[in-house]
Design a protein around this motif. Sequence first.
Motif, mmCIF file in Angstrom:
data_model
loop_
_atom_site.group_PDB
_atom_site.id
_atom_site.type_symbol
_atom_site.label_atom_id
_atom_site.label_comp_id
_atom_site.label_asym_id
_atom_site.label_seq_id
_atom_site.Cartn_x
_atom_site.Cartn_y
_atom_site.Cartn_z
ATOM 1 N N PHE A 148 -3.337 -9.271 9.217
ATOM 2 C CA PHE A 148 -4.570 -9.510 8.475
ATOM 3 C C PHE A 148 -5.542 -8.340 8.553
ATOM 4 O O PHE A 148 -6.718 -8.471 8.212
ATOM 5 C CB PHE A 148 -5.224 -10.795 8.981
ATOM 6 C CG PHE A 148 -4.298 -11.982 8.877
ATOM 7 C CD1 PHE A 148 -4.008 -12.551 7.653
ATOM 8 C CD2 PHE A 148 -3.686 -12.498 10.019
ATOM 9 C CE1 PHE A 148 -3.139 -13.624 7.554
ATOM 10 C CE2 PHE A 148 -2.816 -13.578 9.927
ATOM 11 C CZ PHE A 148 -2.542 -14.143 8.690
ATOM 12 N N GLN A 149 -5.041 -7.197 8.989
ATOM 13 C CA GLN A 149 -5.855 -5.994 9.041
ATOM 14 C C GLN A 149 -5.580 -5.118 7.823
ATOM 15 O O GLN A 149 -4.479 -5.133 7.267
ATOM 16 C CB GLN A 149 -5.550 -5.202 10.312
ATOM 17 C CG GLN A 149 -5.849 -5.941 11.606
ATOM 18 C CD GLN A 149 -5.489 -5.107 12.825
ATOM 19 O OE1 GLN A 149 -5.450 -3.880 12.769
ATOM 20 N NE2 GLN A 149 -5.227 -5.781 13.937
ATOM 21 N N PRO A 150 -6.571 -4.320 7.380
ATOM 22 C CA PRO A 150 -6.303 -3.373 6.288
ATOM 23 C C PRO A 150 -5.366 -2.272 6.758
ATOM 24 O O PRO A 150 -5.309 -1.946 7.946
ATOM 25 C CB PRO A 150 -7.693 -2.829 5.953
ATOM 26 C CG PRO A 150 -8.492 -3.040 7.197
ATOM 27 C CD PRO A 150 -7.965 -4.291 7.847
ATOM 28 N N CYS A 151 -4.633 -1.678 5.833
ATOM 29 C CA CYS A 151 -3.658 -0.651 6.194
ATOM 30 C C CYS A 151 -4.295 0.666 6.617
ATOM 31 O O CYS A 151 -3.675 1.453 7.333
ATOM 32 C CB CYS A 151 -2.714 -0.385 5.013
ATOM 33 S SG CYS A 151 -1.508 -1.686 4.747
ATOM 34 N N THR A 152 -5.500 0.911 6.163
ATOM 35 C CA THR A 152 -6.140 2.187 6.453
ATOM 36 C C THR A 152 -6.343 2.381 7.948
ATOM 37 O O THR A 152 -6.756 1.466 8.659
ATOM 38 C CB THR A 152 -7.507 2.272 5.750
ATOM 39 O OG1 THR A 152 -8.280 1.111 6.084
ATOM 40 C CG2 THR A 152 -7.338 2.329 4.241
#
Length: 256
Positions: A148-152
């Motif tokens: 659930f974290q952004p890929c950046t």
Amino acid sequence: MTDRPLLTVCDLTVRFGGVTALDGVSLEVREGEIAALIGPNGAGKTTAFNAISRLVRPISGSIEFAGHDVLRMRPAELAGLGVARTFQNLALWPGLTVLENVMVGRHAQGRVGFLRAPLGIARRGEDRELRARAYAALSWLGIDDVAFQPCTGMPFGTLRRVELARALVAEPRLLLLDEPASGLTHGDVRDLGDLLRRLRDDLGITLLLVEHHMALVMEISDRVTALDFGRNLVSGTPAEVRNDPRLVQAYLGRTA
């Protein structure tokens, strides 16, 4: 592994303007094997991948997958038959979470479009199933903790696994891997080798990889096909190919 070819490429020729990128290239990948396509820079490896996955159009030759004429198919139809691929350069959506990026990989099998599923425009039941499949792929790869974290900002090795999860969620029969070891540390490459064997042994996925990391190729491959200047150079087991003077000349006889 069986003796029956799952993928057959025969006399494939691809030209870009006046440049011949592939000149009568042929190769076979048997079901249940790990096959590798190698060669110096500019040998035509990625062009071959792009032709197999219908991103470029050959001027002659044939490609057959599981008895189907690939050159008569659109890319989405090919994905529906069980062909998935990764790319040398990561093609992840920075504005989406890891889970949403993985969900995109299932669009060919779903009833919703390429971006509609992760953006919440799917039918509720299909959306739940899609999320469950994507999370299961991340879990199998050991990175469900970042779902659930952004890929950046994530480590490159983790991003490589995210891209692999996106391919796996489509439940491929054949997985094309374009330089999967590119940018990885030595430890990550060792882990990648173990992971690719597990994909074949535990999930039953046939693998074809383009790769410059020769130690990895020779360690995990059942069959190796080498190209040079867009033509077939040598093909066989790693032991047969490793010391072939034609391959040595191709790599060492000119600058890469």
